[in-house]
Motif scaffolding. Structure first.
Motif, PDB file in Angstrom:
ATOM      1  N   GLU A 192       5.182   4.551   6.483  1.00 36.49           N
ATOM      2  CA  GLU A 192       4.775   6.042   6.545  1.00 36.49           C
ATOM      3  C   GLU A 192       3.236   6.479   6.204  1.00 36.49           C
ATOM      4  O   GLU A 192       2.853   7.279   6.979  1.00 36.49           O
ATOM      5  N   GLN A 193       2.775   5.838   5.538  1.00 32.88           N
ATOM      6  CA  GLN A 193       1.494   6.250   5.032  1.00 32.88           C
ATOM      7  C   GLN A 193       0.362   5.736   6.153  1.00 32.88           C
ATOM      8  O   GLN A 193      -0.592   6.383   6.543  1.00 32.88           O
ATOM      9  N   GLY A 217       0.812  -1.139   0.172  1.00 35.21           N
ATOM     10  CA  GLY A 217      -0.122  -0.117  -0.004  1.00 35.21           C
ATOM     11  C   GLY A 217       0.661   1.213   0.120  1.00 35.21           C
ATOM     12  O   GLY A 217       0.283   2.223   0.157  1.00 35.21           O
ATOM     13  N   GLY A 218       2.143   1.228  -0.383  1.00 41.53           N
ATOM     14  CA  GLY A 218       2.752   2.237  -0.263  1.00 41.53           C
ATOM     15  C   GLY A 218       3.200   2.780  -1.826  1.00 41.53           C
ATOM     16  O   GLY A 218       2.756   2.131  -2.728  1.00 41.53           O
ATOM     17  N   ASP A 267       0.696  15.248   5.301  1.00 45.32           N
ATOM     18  CA  ASP A 267       2.140  15.322   4.279  1.00 45.32           C
ATOM     19  C   ASP A 267       2.664  16.603   4.167  1.00 45.32           C
ATOM     20  O   ASP A 267       3.790  17.046   4.189  1.00 45.32           O
ATOM     21  N   PHE A 268       1.839  17.794   3.969  1.00 43.44           N
ATOM     22  CA  PHE A 268       2.303  19.043   3.619  1.00 43.44           C
ATOM     23  C   PHE A 268       3.055  19.599   5.073  1.00 43.44           C
ATOM     24  O   PHE A 268       4.036  20.150   4.793  1.00 43.44           O
ATOM     25  N   VAL A 269       2.224  19.313   6.190  1.00 45.09           N
ATOM     26  CA  VAL A 269       2.965  19.916   7.414  1.00 45.09           C
ATOM     27  C   VAL A 269       4.109  19.299   7.639  1.00 45.09           C
ATOM     28  O   VAL A 269       5.324  19.932   8.046  1.00 45.09           O
ATOM     29  N   PRO A 289      10.692  15.204   0.923  1.00 50.26           N
ATOM     30  CA  PRO A 289       9.319  14.911   0.104  1.00 50.26           C
ATOM     31  C   PRO A 289       8.457  14.021   0.596  1.00 50.26           C
ATOM     32  O   PRO A 289       8.991  12.924   1.023  1.00 50.26           O
ATOM     33  N   GLN A 290       7.072  14.138   0.491  1.00 41.61           N
ATOM     34  CA  GLN A 290       6.126  13.306   0.940  1.00 41.61           C
ATOM     35  C   GLN A 290       5.493  12.500  -0.359  1.00 41.61           C
ATOM     36  O   GLN A 290       4.435  12.059   0.015  1.00 41.61           O
TER      37      GLN A 290
END
Length: 120
Positions: free
Chosen positions: A87-88, A51-52, A68-70, A79-80
């Motif tokens: 991580e997700q 799922g990544g 992700d933005f924060v 970068p996200q």
């Protein structure tokens, strides 16, 4: 702002040691390190199946994209746009926590609907 960073780090289990690990792993990814050979793309395939990867980034809801933005802009985690499945999953836990706090404070669901997480 420092309080936000410390709270966010405690939720994600991050900190300066985690940031150093991420920087070293991202430099390995950029240089193509990590084995090579015919097994070189195996990690990417496993990550994608779990799922990544870039494809699953497209399936995130707006709250996950906000997390992700924060992480990228304010916490300096890089970068996200190609996160691992782990991580997700962390981002999803953070957004679920935010949704729960919003509902407990306001009594109504968050206006941003949660998308179903899809594996693979």
């Amino acid at each position: 702002m420092d309080q936000l960073k410390s709270t966010f780090s405690s939720v994600t289990g991050g900190g300066s040691e985690n940031k150093q690990h991420e920087q070293s792993s991202s430099s390995e990814q950029k240089s193509g390190g990590g084995g090579g050979g015919f097994l070189g793309g195996l990690g990417d395939k496993i990550n994608s199946a779990a799922g990544g990867g870039r494809e699953s980034e497209k399936n995130e809801d707006y709250l996950d994209k906000g997390v992700d933005f924060v992480q990228e802009k304010f916490l300096g985690q890089g970068p996200q746009d190609n996160e691992s499945a782990v991580e997700q999953a962390k981002d999803e836990q953070i957004s679920d926590f935010i949704r729960g706090q919003y509902k407990s404070k306001t009594g109504s669901d968050m206006p941003i609907k949660d998308k179903e997480t899809k594996l693979g």
